[in-house]
Design a protein around this motif. Structure first.
Motif, short mmCIF file in Angstrom:
data_model
loop_
_atom_site.label_atom_id
_atom_site.label_comp_id
_atom_site.label_asym_id
_atom_site.label_seq_id
_atom_site.Cartn_x
_atom_site.Cartn_y
_atom_site.Cartn_z
N PHE A 246 0.84 -1.18 0.00
CA PHE A 246 0.00 0.00 0.00
C PHE A 246 0.89 1.24 0.00
N TYR A 247 0.53 2.21 -0.84
CA TYR A 247 1.25 3.47 -0.90
C TYR A 247 0.24 4.62 -0.84
N THR A 248 0.68 5.73 -0.26
CA THR A 248 -0.14 6.93 -0.20
C THR A 248 0.74 8.15 -0.38
N THR A 249 0.16 9.21 -0.97
CA THR A 249 0.92 10.44 -1.15
C THR A 249 0.82 11.38 0.03
N THR A 250 0.12 10.97 1.08
CA THR A 250 0.13 11.76 2.31
C THR A 250 1.25 11.27 3.22
N ASP A 251 1.95 12.21 3.84
CA ASP A 251 3.05 11.78 4.71
C ASP A 251 2.58 11.27 6.06
N ASP A 252 1.29 11.42 6.34
CA ASP A 252 0.72 10.88 7.58
C ASP A 252 0.22 9.46 7.32
N THR A 253 1.16 8.55 7.23
CA THR A 253 0.78 7.17 6.88
C THR A 253 -0.05 6.52 7.98
N ALA A 254 0.18 6.91 9.23
CA ALA A 254 -0.61 6.33 10.32
C ALA A 254 -2.08 6.68 10.17
N ASP A 255 -2.35 7.93 9.77
CA ASP A 255 -3.74 8.34 9.55
C ASP A 255 -4.33 7.59 8.37
N PHE A 256 -3.53 7.44 7.29
CA PHE A 256 -3.99 6.67 6.14
C PHE A 256 -4.32 5.25 6.55
N ASP A 257 -3.44 4.62 7.30
CA ASP A 257 -3.64 3.23 7.70
C ASP A 257 -4.92 3.08 8.53
N HIS A 258 -5.16 4.05 9.40
CA HIS A 258 -6.36 4.00 10.25
C HIS A 258 -7.63 4.04 9.41
N HIS A 259 -7.71 4.98 8.48
CA HIS A 259 -8.89 5.10 7.63
C HIS A 259 -8.97 3.95 6.63
N ALA A 260 -7.82 3.57 6.08
CA ALA A 260 -7.82 2.53 5.05
C ALA A 260 -8.33 1.20 5.58
N SER A 261 -8.06 0.91 6.83
CA SER A 261 -8.50 -0.37 7.40
C SER A 261 -10.01 -0.49 7.40
N LEU A 262 -10.71 0.65 7.51
CA LEU A 262 -12.17 0.64 7.45
C LEU A 262 -12.65 0.24 6.07
N PHE A 263 -12.05 0.81 5.04
CA PHE A 263 -12.46 0.52 3.67
C PHE A 263 -12.02 -0.88 3.23
N PHE A 264 -10.85 -1.31 3.70
CA PHE A 264 -10.29 -2.59 3.27
C PHE A 264 -10.77 -3.75 4.13
N SER A 265 -11.38 -3.43 5.26
CA SER A 265 -11.86 -4.44 6.20
C SER A 265 -10.73 -5.34 6.70
N ALA A 266 -9.53 -4.79 6.81
CA ALA A 266 -8.37 -5.51 7.32
C ALA A 266 -7.29 -4.49 7.64
N PRO A 267 -6.35 -4.83 8.52
CA PRO A 267 -5.28 -3.89 8.84
C PRO A 267 -4.46 -3.52 7.60
N VAL A 268 -4.03 -2.26 7.53
CA VAL A 268 -3.25 -1.75 6.40
C VAL A 268 -1.98 -1.11 6.95
N LYS A 269 -0.86 -1.39 6.32
CA LYS A 269 0.42 -0.75 6.65
C LYS A 269 0.97 -0.15 5.37
N SER A 270 0.98 1.18 5.29
CA SER A 270 1.29 1.84 4.03
C SER A 270 2.70 2.42 4.00
N ASN A 271 3.12 2.77 2.79
CA ASN A 271 4.38 3.44 2.53
C ASN A 271 4.09 4.81 1.92
N PHE A 272 4.98 5.77 2.17
CA PHE A 272 4.80 7.13 1.67
C PHE A 272 5.54 7.32 0.36
N ILE A 273 4.84 7.89 -0.63
CA ILE A 273 5.46 8.33 -1.88
C ILE A 273 5.01 9.76 -2.11
#
Length: 282
Positions: A246-273
């Motif tokens: 998982f990649y996101t263009t926001t540098d707040d990956t923790a916030d992305f991971d928190h929201h993404a887990s709701l949509f993905f219905s599973a834990p998400v650990k993202s990388n920043f680009i």
């Protein structure tokens, strides 16, 4: 490259609802998901800006080895896909790479859900004003009458965690009243934004039981299965090591991971680009 993953792109989180369905139907493949959250939302941006942002992200996914990218975003599919397919792909080093969207596969089947021949389409302002669903559904179901309604406040409510609060009911009812006021014969509602499955049950609760509420995840996933079956030259390229990034263009990956887990219905650990780095791919 050892891995040639299937790329899944969205302007933010919504595409994760489609990605979830794709993994369910095509487990074991390698995948990369990219959310352009730093430049979201796309819904109110111009055609040229959406094309620029989408094409930058697609090229980055190509650079990561993806031979196939799915635009799991209705706005990007409506405003960027055609230019990418018809023009941009002709000018890259490997023109065999492919980019697919979510509008056409949905339009190919949505008419089968309706008995009255009238469908309501709920989406972002960008998707609605593009007229893409009107055009595509008419191609496959010329006798179907399509009514559209933009729901500009739904995505902010969902992304800000307000969708399950009592105040959200007002805005859900507001747009549903507006679409249903267009015709009493609507018997099918298409959720033409990948965010909307998060509030699908709330939407159903505000509509008569006789109305079908249709999301896109399973439709797009089934279409991808069919596409790979029909295009062995692509299916043979994508690799099957069971990896998911998982990649996101926001540098707040923790916030992305928190929201993404709701949509993905599973834990998400993202990388920043960084979005600034994407322009190098132009």
């Amino acid at each position: 490259m050892s891995n040639q993953p299937i790329g899944i792109f969205d302007s933010g989180f919504g595409g994760l609802t489609v990605f979830r369905s794709i993994i369910e139907q095509l487990p074991g493949y390698d995948y990369i998901y990219m959310g352009d959250n730093a430049r979201a939302p796309y819904g109110n941006r111009s055609f040229s800006t959406i094309h620029q942002y989408t094409w930058e992200c697609v090229q980055w996914m190509f650079s990561q080895g993806c031979p196939l990218v799915i635009l799991a975003c209705n706005t990007a599919s409506a405003k960027a896909l055609r230019t990418i397919q018809q023009q941009d792909l002709q000018h890259i080093d490997d023109p065999s790479k492919r980019v697919l969207g979510v509008i056409r596969p949905t339009a190919e089947v949505i008419g089968n859900y309706s008995k009255t021949g009238e469908i309501g389409v709920l989406g972002t302002k960008g998707t609605v004003t593009s007229g893409s669903y009107l055009l595509e559904i008419n191609n496959f179901f010329p006798d179907i009458k399509v009514h559209q309604q933009a729901c500009p406040l739904w995505v902010p409510l969902i992304e800000n965690g307000e969708y399950d609060k009592p105040g959200a009911d007002f805005f859900v009812q507001l747009y549903l009243d507006q679409i249903m006021a267009q015709s009493s014969n609507i018997d099918t509602i298409l959720l033409a934004c990948t965010h909307y499955p998060i509030i699908q049950e709330k939407i159903k609760a505000h509509l008569p039981d006789s109305i079908n509420v249709v999301g896109q995840g399973d439709i797009v996933a089934k279409s991808l299965v069919d596409y790979l079956n029909r295009h062995p030259e692509i299916e043979q390229k994508v690799t099957r090591n069971g990896t998911t990034e998982f990649y996101t263009t926001t540098d707040d990956t923790a916030d992305f991971d928190h929201h993404a887990s709701l949509f993905f219905s599973a834990p998400v650990k993202s990388n920043f680009i960084s979005a600034n780095d994407l322009v190098v791919c132009k």
